[in-house]
Scaffold this motif. Structure first.
Motif, short mmCIF file in Angstrom:
data_model
loop_
_atom_site.label_atom_id
_atom_site.label_comp_id
_atom_site.label_asym_id
_atom_site.label_seq_id
_atom_site.Cartn_x
_atom_site.Cartn_y
_atom_site.Cartn_z
N SER A 6 24.49 51.03 45.99
CA SER A 6 23.72 51.33 47.21
C SER A 6 24.61 51.91 48.32
O SER A 6 24.21 52.83 49.05
CB SER A 6 23.04 50.05 47.72
OG SER A 6 24.02 49.08 48.05
N SER A 63 25.32 55.45 47.60
CA SER A 63 24.14 56.28 47.88
C SER A 63 24.02 56.55 49.37
O SER A 63 23.65 57.64 49.80
CB SER A 63 22.87 55.59 47.35
OG SER A 63 22.64 54.38 48.04
N ARG A 64 24.37 55.54 50.23
CA ARG A 64 24.30 55.75 51.67
C ARG A 64 25.35 56.78 52.12
O ARG A 64 25.08 57.64 52.97
CB ARG A 64 24.54 54.43 52.40
CG ARG A 64 23.33 53.50 52.31
CD ARG A 64 23.67 52.14 52.90
NE ARG A 64 22.57 51.21 52.70
CZ ARG A 64 22.64 49.92 53.03
NH1 ARG A 64 23.78 49.42 53.56
NH2 ARG A 64 21.60 49.15 52.82
N LYS A 65 26.55 56.62 51.57
CA LYS A 65 27.59 57.59 51.91
C LYS A 65 27.18 59.00 51.52
O LYS A 65 27.41 59.97 52.24
CB LYS A 65 28.90 57.23 51.23
CG LYS A 65 29.55 56.00 51.83
CD LYS A 65 30.83 55.68 51.06
CE LYS A 65 31.49 54.42 51.63
NZ LYS A 65 32.72 54.10 50.86
N LYS A 105 24.19 60.08 51.32
CA LYS A 105 23.16 60.53 52.26
C LYS A 105 23.79 61.04 53.56
O LYS A 105 23.36 62.04 54.13
CB LYS A 105 22.20 59.40 52.58
CG LYS A 105 21.22 59.09 51.46
CD LYS A 105 20.32 57.94 51.84
CE LYS A 105 19.35 57.60 50.72
NZ LYS A 105 18.47 56.50 51.07
N SER A 106 24.75 60.27 54.03
CA SER A 106 25.38 60.69 55.30
C SER A 106 26.16 61.99 55.14
O SER A 106 26.20 62.82 56.05
CB SER A 106 26.31 59.58 55.82
OG SER A 106 27.34 59.35 54.87
N LYS A 154 23.11 65.37 53.71
CA LYS A 154 21.76 65.04 54.13
C LYS A 154 20.75 65.98 53.48
O LYS A 154 19.61 65.61 53.25
CB LYS A 154 21.63 65.14 55.64
CG LYS A 154 22.41 64.07 56.35
CD LYS A 154 22.26 64.21 57.86
CE LYS A 154 23.05 63.15 58.59
NZ LYS A 154 22.93 63.24 60.08
#
Length: 331
Positions: free
Chosen positions: A294, A297-299, A301-302, A305
């Motif tokens: 997770s 996945s956030r990294k 996304k950042s 984008k």
């Protein structure tokens, strides 16, 4: 009640009935008086033959039924004798001895003469040489029975006759039963004696057999042979059983043992937490592994984008749901 007791009961009852009927007959019969004495006239053989032939040819008769002699019979006879010298008296339902008694009684009451008894039921009577019609007191004498009493007398007489025929039959049956009982008792005693004699003979034969050693030795040899054969059979049976057990051990598969162990070990949800991990530098804990995924996945996304999100497989989604359920339960 036994058969003998039944017959005895019937016999006692029949004898009491006989006594009762005899007493009733003695009571109902009229008493004889001295006025009814009879002095018959003497006929010559020629006269007897002539009147007998005349009586056989004549057609006038007086019937006597089951009531027997009563006032109406005597009156009817005197009315016939007004115009005819001879007369037939037809008697029904009576034996020859009773017909003879009736003939004597008619001669005594009417004053006539009995010529003959024809065919055992017909009485031929002559009125007499000096016959004159008697008064009504003699034509219907009071010493005779009335019509009703004559009928009662006939009933008593018939009942007494039947009872006297029935009593000898019962006595014969009773004698037969007693004879049969004696025969059975004798047969039983003979059977007991034969049984005792047979027992004595068997005891004697056993004593004689004990005195014969040769026969006993042969029996022992036979018994020993039978024992040896039974032992051999038991050995062969045990050998076959051992062979069958060995074969079953050889052909026993591992799959059976594995299925048994799996059936014994229960499956719990806690086992999901202990997955053995053999990866290059990845954490052993499953939750940490998911957290790293997770975080990555956030990294991503950042950083990117505009880039498309990685799509998780169905298996990963199932694992995520299982982890969330475990956390809820612990809380």
């Amino acid at each position: 009640m036994t058969a003998e007791e039944k017959i005895l009961y019937k016999l006692r009852k029949a004898r009491r009935k006989e006594e009762r009927l005899a007493e009733a007959l003695t009571k109902i019969e009229p008493k004889e008086s001295s006025e009814t004495t009879h002095d018959p006239e003497i006929l010559t053989p020629e006269e007897h033959f002539f009147f007998l032939k005349m009586g056989l040819k004549c057609k006038n008769y007086v019937p006597i039924g089951r009531r027997g002699i009563y006032q109406g019979v005597i009156l009817n006879m005197h009315l016939h004798w007004k115009k005819h010298q001879t007369l037939k008296v037809v008697v029904k339902t009576f034996s020859l001895e009773e017909v003879k008694e009736i003939a004597v009684e008619l001669a005594r009451l009417t004053g006539g003469i009995v010529l003959d008894i024809h065919e055992e039921n017909t009485i031929i009577m002559y009125r007499g040489k000096n016959y004159s019609q008697p008064p009504t007191e003699i034509m219907s004498p009071r010493i005779t029975l009335s019509r009703k009493k004559a009928l009662d007398k006939s009933k008593y007489r018939d009942g007494l006759r039947a009872v006297r025929k029935y009593i000898p039959r019962l006595e014969g049956d009773l004698e037969l039963l007693q004879a049969q009982a004696k025969m059975q008792a004798e047969n039983k005693t003979e059977a007991v004696e034969d049984f005792q004699n047979a027992n004595i003979d068997s005891i004697n034969s056993q004593g004689i057999s004990n005195l014969q050693p040769e026969n006993s030795d042969k029996l022992r040899e036979l018994l020993a042979g039978n024992n040896e054969s039974s032992e051999e059979e038991s050995l062969t049976d045990s050998g076959t059983e051992s062979c069958s057990e060995a074969l079953s051990d050889i052909f026993e598969s591992d799959s059976d043992t594995d299925t048994k162990e799996k059936a014994e070990q229960p499956l719990y949800l806690n086992e999901f937490e202990k997955f053995p991990v053999e990866s290059d530098g990845e954490p052993e804990d499953f939750e940490e592994h998911l957290r790293q995924i997770s975080a990555d996945s956030r990294k991503a996304k950042s950083l990117e984008k505009d880039a498309d999100l990685p799509q998780l497989d169905e298996v990963d989604q199932m694992f995520l749901r299982a982890a969330s359920l475990l956390k809820k339960k612990r809380r």
